[in-house]
Structure formats: C-alpha cells, structure tokens
Write an enzyme that holds these catalytic residues in place. Structure first.
Site, PDB file in Angstrom:
ATOM      1  N   HIS A  26     -27.867 136.812   2.765  1.00  0.00           N
ATOM      2  CA  HIS A  26     -29.230 136.495   3.208  1.00  0.00           C
ATOM      3  C   HIS A  26     -29.393 136.869   4.668  1.00  0.00           C
ATOM      4  O   HIS A  26     -28.425 136.962   5.421  1.00  0.00           O
ATOM      5  CB  HIS A  26     -29.561 135.014   2.976  1.00  0.00           C
ATOM      6  CG  HIS A  26     -28.895 134.065   3.935  1.00  0.00           C
ATOM      7  ND1 HIS A  26     -29.424 133.776   5.175  1.00  0.00           N
ATOM      8  CD2 HIS A  26     -27.752 133.350   3.847  1.00  0.00           C
ATOM      9  CE1 HIS A  26     -28.625 132.912   5.791  1.00  0.00           C
ATOM     10  NE2 HIS A  26     -27.594 132.647   5.007  1.00  0.00           N
ATOM     11  N   CYS A  27     -30.647 137.143   5.059  1.00  0.00           N
ATOM     12  CA  CYS A  27     -30.939 137.375   6.482  1.00  0.00           C
ATOM     13  C   CYS A  27     -31.809 136.214   6.943  1.00  0.00           C
ATOM     14  O   CYS A  27     -31.686 135.119   6.399  1.00  0.00           O
ATOM     15  CB  CYS A  27     -31.600 138.730   6.685  1.00  0.00           C
ATOM     16  SG  CYS A  27     -33.132 138.900   5.794  1.00  0.00           S
ATOM     17  N   ALA A  28     -32.681 136.424   7.916  1.00  0.00           N
ATOM     18  CA  ALA A  28     -33.435 135.297   8.491  1.00  0.00           C
ATOM     19  C   ALA A  28     -34.364 134.624   7.497  1.00  0.00           C
ATOM     20  O   ALA A  28     -34.568 133.414   7.550  1.00  0.00           O
ATOM     21  CB  ALA A  28     -34.234 135.774   9.695  1.00  0.00           C
ATOM     22  N   THR A  29     -34.901 135.402   6.558  1.00  0.00           N
ATOM     23  CA  THR A  29     -35.895 134.808   5.651  1.00  0.00           C
ATOM     24  C   THR A  29     -35.719 135.223   4.196  1.00  0.00           C
ATOM     25  O   THR A  29     -36.464 134.754   3.354  1.00  0.00           O
ATOM     26  CB  THR A  29     -37.315 135.232   6.085  1.00  0.00           C
ATOM     27  OG1 THR A  29     -37.353 136.653   6.136  1.00  0.00           O
ATOM     28  CG2 THR A  29     -37.704 134.653   7.428  1.00  0.00           C
ATOM     29  N   ARG A  30     -34.782 136.135   3.913  1.00  0.00           N
ATOM     30  CA  ARG A  30     -34.724 136.683   2.548  1.00  0.00           C
ATOM     31  C   ARG A  30     -33.342 136.573   1.910  1.00  0.00           C
ATOM     32  O   ARG A  30     -32.336 136.691   2.602  1.00  0.00           O
ATOM     33  CB  ARG A  30     -35.057 138.183   2.563  1.00  0.00           C
ATOM     34  CG  ARG A  30     -36.257 138.506   3.357  1.00  0.00           C
ATOM     35  CD  ARG A  30     -36.230 139.976   3.750  1.00  0.00           C
ATOM     36  NE  ARG A  30     -37.155 140.155   4.845  1.00  0.00           N
ATOM     37  CZ  ARG A  30     -37.630 141.323   5.246  1.00  0.00           C
ATOM     38  NH1 ARG A  30     -37.274 142.409   4.642  1.00  0.00           N
ATOM     39  NH2 ARG A  30     -38.456 141.388   6.250  1.00  0.00           N
TER      40      ARG A  30
END
Ligand SMILES: OC[C@H]1O[C@H](O[C@H]2O[C@H](CO)[C@@H](O)[C@H](O)[C@H]2O)[C@H](O)[C@@H](O)[C@@H]1O
Length: 482
Positions: A26-30
C-alpha cells in the site's frame, strides 16, 4: 477506528481470492495489487465496498483507493488473506508488466522517495521554524539575537534538520536497497560513507583552498562528501543492490554471508567516490539548473501554469512522488525548492473544489461522509480521497481545481516563491515557505481556494463539464495505462 474486517474479506473475495494475488502493498491512500489474472477481479463489486473510493489500473498494478486509513485496511487485509508484501518472484512478475521506460523511471523514483517523505516533511517544518527564529528582523534584531533560550532551541533543532537534509544520501541508499530487496544495512552503511565527517563537507567544497585526499602512492582519490546530494546516492545505491544480486547468484550459499556483503560494499564505496559521486553530482546540478531555469526564466509563468494544472492528474497516476527527487536536488543546489509550493497549492485547490461541492450539496449526509473528511485530508496534503471520491466523479470540480491550481502556479512562479523545504502540502504548507515569499504564497493560497470554489459553483449551475446523470452514480474507474 473503523472496522474493516468485512470490507477486507469482501475485497479478497471480489479480487479473485488469495490465489489471484501475486503481490500486495500500500502507499499513502491505496492498496496496490499485482494480480495473476486481472480479469478475475470484479471491479463493479469491489467499487461497491463501503471503504473503497475507486479503482484503477496503472502500470500493471491494480490499485484500490481507500484513503488515509489504508494502513489499517492493509493490516486487516493481510490478516484475512494471509498475503503480505512482495516476494522476489512476485516482484519479477510485477516488473514484467507493460511499462515503458519513462513510466518505469518515474515509478522507481516514486518508490524510492515515498518512504522518505515523513522525515522530509518534519525537516521542512523545522527549517521553517528556524527561519522565523533567526531570519525575521524585528526592530531590535532577530528572536535568536535577543534570547538565549531561542538560540538553544534553534541550535538544537538543527541537529534534526541536518540529520534529515545533509544526511539524506543515507535515506536514499537505504530506500534503494529496500526497494530492490537487498541488504538494507549495507545501504545504510554505503550512505554513511557518502556523508562521513572524515570527508570534506559538500557545502565547503566550493570555498576550500585544498581538497583532502586518500593517497595510494601512485593515485589519489578526493575525500569529498555528498551531503544532500540525490543522484550520487541513487547511483551508488543501485550499484550496491545490483552487485549484491549478481554476487548472490555466483557465491555459494555456505560462504555468502561473508563474501557477498564484503564484495558488494567495498567496491561500491570505491566506485562511489571515484566515478559515481562526481558524475552524479554533475548530473544533479544539470537537472536542477534546467528545472530552476524553467522556474525562474522569462517563461516561468507558462511552466507554473502547466505544472499547476497538470500536477493533480499526475497524482492520479501515482507517479507524482518523483517530483520529490527534483525538489531535493533544488534544496541541495539552491537552498530551497520552488517546485514544491505549486504542489501544496494544487492540493489546496482540490480541497477547495470539494468545499464547493459540500456547499452546493449541503444536506446530502451520505455524500458529506465522504466529502468532509476528503476536504480536510486535501487541506492537510493528501488528495486521493477528494479526487477519487468526489472531484473526478463529478468532473467539473476536478476541472475547476486544475484551473485554480494552474493560476496559482502561474502566480507562484511569476513571484519566484521559494520554500525552505518540502513541507505539509496543504494549508500548513505556508510554514515551510521562505519568509520573503510568504506574502505572495498567501495570495496564491487565496487563488487556490477561491478560483476552484467559484468555478465549481459556476460549472454546476451552468452544467459545464458535467457528466451525464447516470455516469455520476458510478464510482469512476480510471484506466491510465493499458
Ligand atoms: O499520494 C499521497 C500524496 O502525495 C503528495 O503529497 C505528499 O507529498 C508531498 C511532497 O511531495 C507533501 O508535501 C505532502 O504533505 C504529502 O502528503 C501529493 O502532493 C498529494 O496530492 C498526494 O495525496
């Protein structure tokens, strides 16, 4: 804290079960997936999951937008799926995906710099605060010149500021080894050899009367530090990682513990100080000179207009984090970034378009559950919930935000707005702006708030850039790469 257990189970089922997942991160929002069979994912059902704000496929990755709570969602998902991270085989599969060279370079840069952002944002706030303490001239001098306490605070904070910015190569070489799946401690050691106090500090090179060197009798190597340099660290980091990967193939398992780290690290440090460092320093200066020229030359307003307008579409692709590499090089060469202020303004513009939607659709409690947190998140520097949850869905707020951001970017470059560093890319962003740019940055913030708001209201009233009614009910699916 939200309970994601049901949503995580549903996502696992609709994505095709654990067997269809080759990699998940995952990254910051996804949530980012590499799927064995992307066609097995039921996108309509996935987008019907309450926690999901949208989906799209980019550069071979199936991305599911969750928002700021993605770390909690990810941890729930790993529990129900038993899948975590990316194995080497999975990474290979991901690498085989259809990416062109530019996409690959951009996603590599994005992956390297994303883990560094929290530290850089702290550093930006610290530099901004120190700027107030030692930079603003009051009638009787600066705060620091009038107070021993604030002098102490100012000095103490530089301990952290220096660690973040001057020792940045350590973060970069570590991040490269992390991304490449090689030995992270070797990356850290390599980074330390680029900024060791044994070397002449990079900032002292220009004014030095003589450069110290290692004397090998028939040849010498300059003892130069690479404080705050981005490209030398990246070149050295990748050399180390590829060398380690190559050595692991040839050195028998039984002795690899001794020989792989030794034969990976020692030659890399040597090459870093003889070839990669000097070349990388030169390339870094070219890159930042070119960008700086674009940002300060006669046509800077065009650059600002386009960058401001196009930054949020770049965020949609997830490749925007590569801008951090350029900003960090600008910090090293010019004492601050003038690209980043436009990033903060673009994020504010997205938030303001949502603010207009909240105003226009006031009373729509269902939508407000998405729009209000999304707007707050934008104003604090994270735009995906707003873009995927609201602005792209209605289209016209997104267009309004792009126009507002473009205009703010135009003014920002025209006024030569400069930051101390990368900061919180939203309303608190002003804390990271250099004091003599502060007034104009506030003007740009007003543009980034007012223009998207007014245009969103106007576009809705006039029915401009509005999708057909039946398209709005669907959560958008944005295909940015095939
Ligand atoms: O993808 C998450 C967010 O990434 C960017 O923001 C983050 O990095 C910025 C520096 O490049 C930093 O100023 C900001 O505070 C961080 O949240 C991007 O600008 C956002 O639009 C995006 O949501």
């Amino acid at each position: 804290m939200a309970d994601f257990s049901k949503d995580a189970k549903d996502l696992l089922q609709y994505i095709g079960g654990p067997d269809n997942i080759l990699a998940v991160s995952h990254c910051a929002t996804r949530m980012r997936f590499v799927l064995r069979d992307p066609a097995a994912a039921d996108i309509k059902k996935i987008e019907g999951i309450p926690a999901v704000k949208g989906t799209f496929t980019q550069a071979g990755q199936f991305q599911v937008i969750i928002g700021n709570e993605v770390p909690q969602f990810y941890s729930e998902f790993t529990k129900v799926s038993g899948k975590e991270g990316v194995s080497k085989d999975e990474a290979k599969t991901a690498a085989k995906q259809n990416q062109n060279v530019v996409q690959r370079v951009m996603s590599v840069l994005a992956e390297i710099f994303t883990p560094l952002i929290p530290a850089i944002v702290v550093g930006g706030l610290i530099l901004g605060f120190r700027n107030v303490l030692e930079g603003i001239q009051f009638a009787n001098g600066t705060i620091v010149s009038n107070s021993q306490f604030w002098t102490g605070v100012n000095d103490f904070l530089w301990l952290i500021g220096e660690a973040i910015f001057h020792f940045l190569p350590v973060g970069i070489t570590w991040s490269v080894t992390k991304k490449m799946g090689t030995t992270q401690i070797l990356g850290i050691v390599l980074g330390l050899t680029l900024v060791s106090p044994q070397l002449l500090n990079a900032y002292a090179v220009a004014g030095a009367s003589e450069i110290p060197f290692w004397d090998f009798g028939f040849f010498q190597i300059d003892k130069i530090g690479y404080q705050a340099q981005v490209i030398p660290a990246m070149l050295a980091g990748f050399t180390l990682a590829y060398l380690e990967i190559w050595l692991r193939k040839w050195i028998p398992q039984a002795i690899s513990m001794i020989f792989v780290p030794f034969f990976a690290l020692v030659p890399t440090v040597l090459i870093a100080h003889t070839v990669l460092g000097p070349i990388g320093w030169q390339i870094g200066q070219w890159v930042s000179n070119i960008v700086y020229a674009g940002l300060t030359g006669n046509f800077r307003w065009i650059f600002g207009l386009f960058f401001g307008a196009l930054y949020s579409p770049l965020v949609i692709t997830g490749l925007h984090h590569m801008s951090n590499a350029i900003d960090l090089q600008l910090i090293a060469d010019f004492g601050g970034p003038n690209l980043w202020p436009m990033i903060a303004l673009s994020n504010i513009a997205q938030g303001s378009a949502v603010l207009a939607i909240i105003f226009l659709h006031r009373g729509d409690e269902r939508e407000e559950q998405v729009s209000i947190p999304a707007m707050i998140s934008c104003y604090l520097g994270v735009t995906e919930p707003a873009m995927f949850g609201i602005n792209i869905k209605y289209v016209y707020p997104f267009v309004a935000a792009m126009i507002g951001s473009g205009l703010a970017g135009l003014v920002s470059t025209t006024a030569n707005i400069m930051a101390n560093s990368i900061g919180v890319g939203g309303i608190p962003g002003f804390l990271s702006i250099q004091t003599d740019s502060m007034f104009m940055f506030f003007i740009c913030m007003i543009i980034a708030i007012v223009v998207p708001f007014v245009l969103t209201v106007a576009f809705e009233k006039k029915g401009l850039f509005a999708p057909k009614a039946d398209e709005v009910t669907e959560t958008p699916v944005i295909e940015t790469a095939k």
